[in-house]
Design an enzyme around this catalytic site. Structure first.
Site, short mmCIF file in Angstrom:
data_model
loop_
_atom_site.label_atom_id
_atom_site.label_comp_id
_atom_site.label_asym_id
_atom_site.label_seq_id
_atom_site.Cartn_x
_atom_site.Cartn_y
_atom_site.Cartn_z
N GLU A 29 -18.84 -39.90 16.90
CA GLU A 29 -18.09 -38.89 17.65
C GLU A 29 -18.00 -37.57 16.87
O GLU A 29 -17.67 -37.55 15.70
CB GLU A 29 -16.67 -39.39 17.96
N ARG A 37 -6.08 -43.97 31.21
CA ARG A 37 -6.49 -44.54 32.49
C ARG A 37 -5.91 -45.93 32.69
O ARG A 37 -5.74 -46.40 33.80
CB ARG A 37 -8.02 -44.58 32.57
N CYS A 58 -8.29 -44.39 21.07
CA CYS A 58 -9.28 -44.05 20.03
C CYS A 58 -9.27 -42.55 19.73
O CYS A 58 -9.22 -42.14 18.58
CB CYS A 58 -10.69 -44.48 20.46
N HIS A 116 -17.66 -44.97 17.81
CA HIS A 116 -17.47 -45.91 18.92
C HIS A 116 -18.61 -46.93 18.92
O HIS A 116 -19.76 -46.57 18.69
CB HIS A 116 -17.47 -45.16 20.26
N1 PCA Z 1 -11.23 -48.62 22.18
C1 PCA Z 1 -10.26 -47.85 22.94
C2 PCA Z 1 -8.96 -48.04 22.23
C3 PCA Z 1 -9.16 -49.13 21.24
C4 PCA Z 1 -10.61 -49.38 21.24
O1 PCA Z 1 -11.20 -50.19 20.50
C5 PCA Z 1 -10.68 -46.39 23.09
O2 PCA Z 1 -11.87 -46.09 23.09
O3 PCA Z 1 -9.80 -45.54 23.22
#
Ligand code: PCA
Length: 211
Positions: free
Chosen positions: A80, A90, A143, A164
């Site tokens: 990211e 959401r 996140c 991610h």
């Molecule tokens: N993914 C979510 C929150 C925790 C996770 O592992 C996100 O992308 O916000």
């Protein structure tokens, strides 16, 4: 001594597992240094995750922070680049909270860029045969909230970013869901850490997206 903080997340949204937390634990179990590695698995709650990140930053004063989370449905590791100062949930978090259209950190800037070499991290992960790309949105859920909080709260000498990850193979909600072996996800996080230790400036190759 150089200190790296690497975090993942607990399961959320009714899912039984979260590959980010599992991968972080795998990295911790085989880390050999020489840098100190601090790991944590954060709760998927707006209040708890940000508070825990702030506490970890204050306690360990890490040189590098890499937070990881699940992006279910993505097929590639997403390094990211941008954290936005926006929460728009959401789905409810694990506390049942579902904040809508509020800032992550009131009064802070609209957005922050990751301070890790995101292009080089994605390039090296892909070079290891694991699909990876730079991503320009970490969403508006927990996140992104932790990513923005880390960049906002980190000391000036601390570099921080967010990765991610897709579902881990065998743990995706359906057999059609995009997934990677957990070992590849853990390896990708190790490469992200190593690249961040190796380089302070990113490579200036063309990147971005057209849409
Ligand atoms: N993914 C979510 C929150 C925790 C996770 O592992 C996100 O992308 O916000």
């Amino acid at each position: 001594m150089t200190t790296v903080l690497l975090t993942g997340f607990e399961p959320f949204g009714g899912d039984p597992s979260n590959p980010s937390g599992a991968a972080v634990n795998l990295v911790a179990s085989r880390w050999e240094g020489p840098e100190a590695l601090v790991t944590a698995v954060l709760p998927v709650t707006f209040a708890g995750a940000a508070e825990r990140m702030r506490a970890l930053l204050a306690e360990h004063r890490p040189d590098i922070v890499i937070a990881a989370g699940l992006a279910g449905g993505r097929a590639t590791i997403g390094v990211e680049r941008v954290a936005v100062n926006l929460v728009d949930a959401r789905i409810p978090d694990n506390d049942g909270d579902q904040p809508v259209d509020v800032p992550s950190v009131p009064g802070a800037a609209t957005a922050h860029f990751a301070t890790l070499p995101v292009k080089e991290i994605a390039r090296r992960i892909a070079g290891a045969g694991i699909p990876a790309q730079v991503s320009y949105s970490a969403g508006t859920f927990v996140c992104n909230h932790v990513f923005f909080t880390a960049l906002e709260a980190a000391a000036s000498g601390t570099r921080a970013g967010f990765v991610h990850v897709p579902w881990a193979a065998g743990h995706a909600p359906t057999t059609e869901s995009a997934a990677l072996p957990l070992s590849d996800i853990a390896r990708a996080l190790e490469i992200a850490v190593q690249t961040s230790l190796d380089m302070t400036a990113d490579t200036t190759v063309p990147g971005g997206t057209l849409h």
